[in-house]
Design a protein around this motif. Structure first.
Motif, PDB file in Angstrom:
ATOM      1  N   ASP A  43      -5.917  -1.982   1.336  1.00 12.78           N
ATOM      2  CA  ASP A  43      -6.773  -2.734   0.720  1.00 12.78           C
ATOM      3  C   ASP A  43      -7.497  -3.832   1.731  1.00 12.78           C
ATOM      4  O   ASP A  43      -8.589  -4.135   1.976  1.00 12.78           O
ATOM      5  CB  ASP A  43      -6.647  -3.408  -0.471  1.00 12.78           C
ATOM      6  CG  ASP A  43      -6.296  -2.464  -1.542  1.00 12.78           C
ATOM      7  OD1 ASP A  43      -6.681  -1.446  -1.614  1.00 12.78           O
ATOM      8  OD2 ASP A  43      -5.544  -2.733  -2.669  1.00 12.78           O
TER       9      ASP A  43
ATOM     10  N   LYS B 298       0.068  -0.367  -0.448  1.00 10.31           N
ATOM     11  CA  LYS B 298      -1.468  -0.260  -1.288  1.00 10.31           C
ATOM     12  C   LYS B 298      -2.048  -1.381  -0.759  1.00 10.31           C
ATOM     13  O   LYS B 298      -3.536  -1.705  -0.319  1.00 10.31           O
ATOM     14  CB  LYS B 298      -1.301  -0.397  -2.629  1.00 10.31           C
ATOM     15  CG  LYS B 298      -2.639  -0.411  -3.595  1.00 10.31           C
ATOM     16  CD  LYS B 298      -3.405   0.725  -2.971  1.00 10.31           C
ATOM     17  CE  LYS B 298      -4.648   0.859  -3.900  1.00 10.31           C
ATOM     18  NZ  LYS B 298      -5.659  -0.283  -4.210  1.00 10.31           N
TER      19      LYS B 298
ATOM     20  N   GLN C 298       3.775  -0.764  -3.134  1.00  9.40           N
ATOM     21  CA  GLN C 298       2.745  -1.941  -3.477  1.00  9.40           C
ATOM     22  C   GLN C 298       2.225  -2.669  -2.272  1.00  9.40           C
ATOM     23  O   GLN C 298       1.052  -2.741  -2.191  1.00  9.40           O
ATOM     24  CB  GLN C 298       3.350  -2.938  -4.540  1.00  9.40           C
ATOM     25  CG  GLN C 298       2.310  -4.064  -4.824  1.00  9.40           C
ATOM     26  CD  GLN C 298       3.152  -4.940  -5.889  1.00  9.40           C
ATOM     27  OE1 GLN C 298       3.999  -4.628  -6.479  1.00  9.40           O
ATOM     28  NE2 GLN C 298       2.043  -5.772  -6.471  1.00  9.40           N
TER      29      GLN C 298
ATOM     30  N   VAL D   8      -0.849   5.973  -3.487  1.00  8.42           N
ATOM     31  CA  VAL D   8      -1.382   4.917  -4.010  1.00  8.42           C
ATOM     32  C   VAL D   8      -2.816   4.869  -3.117  1.00  8.42           C
ATOM     33  O   VAL D   8      -3.809   3.941  -3.623  1.00  8.42           O
ATOM     34  CB  VAL D   8      -0.855   3.661  -3.091  1.00  8.42           C
ATOM     35  CG1 VAL D   8       0.912   3.640  -3.420  1.00  8.42           C
ATOM     36  CG2 VAL D   8      -0.674   3.770  -1.656  1.00  8.42           C
ATOM     37  N   ALA D   9      -3.144   5.973  -2.536  1.00  7.26           N
ATOM     38  CA  ALA D   9      -4.805   5.683  -1.858  1.00  7.26           C
ATOM     39  C   ALA D   9      -5.039   7.142  -1.652  1.00  7.26           C
ATOM     40  O   ALA D   9      -5.640   7.425  -0.413  1.00  7.26           O
ATOM     41  CB  ALA D   9      -4.813   4.858  -0.629  1.00  7.26           C
TER      42      ALA D   9
END
Length: 246
Positions: free
Chosen positions: A114, A110, A107, A24-25
């Motif tokens: 963020d 993530k 999710q 995810v990152a």
């Protein structure tokens, strides 16, 4: 790129979190170390000075709080990982502390990463940790309100009402303070719940213990002399609450 340490005593969870972070990152997170107990976690953080730490609340030989209280270096973003039951998760929300529930959802992971970009401070205030420990041990009776100037610890029974404007929420407190937090109302509505608190309007959430009067026309007067409109869709529910004497 955030230099990242994972502190977790279960090998399979460390592995799973590592894989998810790569998924995810990949351009934001660089894993630089792992630890599974209090002593190793402290040594690793002090030596590597990470930008981001994922830390389980309960470790093999103690708790995350023992690690944090022993650190001299604390200039990092912290995301707790926890298997606490759902009702205890409220403690994290009241303390304004980021967390991920196990099993960790990619999710949600993530979104947590963020959010870090929006945080101006890396250092978690001691008062946040104190309130989290307090809130985990009993029903939360205080909330942390983070602003650009300070972290305010406010008792729930001192909140008269909240008013939202875009991504900001203003809290009106019994001592006449007005505290503006750069977070939307939705997050606070999840923890300031009935019967004491009621979302009376899209822009207003009130503590019904501070209602002075209300009219059938749809206006509530609070005991700080402010007036709040009742949304048309909320009228029936509101009047029912008042009739039941809540």
């Amino acid at each position: 790129m955030y230099k990242t340490i994972i502190i977790e005593d279960e090998h399979r969870i460390r592995e799973a979190l590592s894989i998810m972070l790569e998924m995810v990152a990949p351009d934001l997170v660089q894993i630089i170390g792992y630890a599974e107990n209090v002593e190793n976690a402290k040594k690793l953080i002090e030596r590597l000075k990470p930008d981001l730490v994922f830390m389980d609340i309960m470790l093999a030989d103690g708790t995350a709080f023992e690690v944090l209280h022993r650190l001299s270096y604390r200039n990092f973003h912290l995301i707790f990982t926890t298997a606490y039951e759902q009702h205890a998760v409220r403690a994290f929300k009241y303390s304004a502390i980021d967390y991920l529930l196990k099993p960790i959802d990619p999710q949600e992971l993530k979104m947590a990463i963020d959010r870090i970009a929006d945080l101006q401070e890396r250092v978690m205030a001691d008062k946040q940790l104190i309130e989290l420990q307090h809130n985990l041990s009993k029903t939360p009776d205080k909330i942390i309100l983070p602003t650009q100037e300070a972290m305010y610890v406010v008792k729930l029974d001192q909140i008269i009402r909240c008013e939202t404007s875009g991504s900001y929420t203003k809290f009106y407190i019994t001592d006449s303070r007005e505290i503006v937090v750069s977070r939307p109302m939705k997050g606070y509505e999840e923890i300031l719940t009935e019967p004491e608190f009621f979302r009376i309007h899209q822009s207003h959430l009130i503590n019904i213990n501070f209602i002075e009067s209300y009219s059938r026309e749809g206006i509530v007067k609070m005991n700080d002399k402010t007036e709040v409109p009742i949304a048309r869709a909320k009228k029936d529910v509101f009047f029912k609450l008042m009739k039941e004497g809540l």
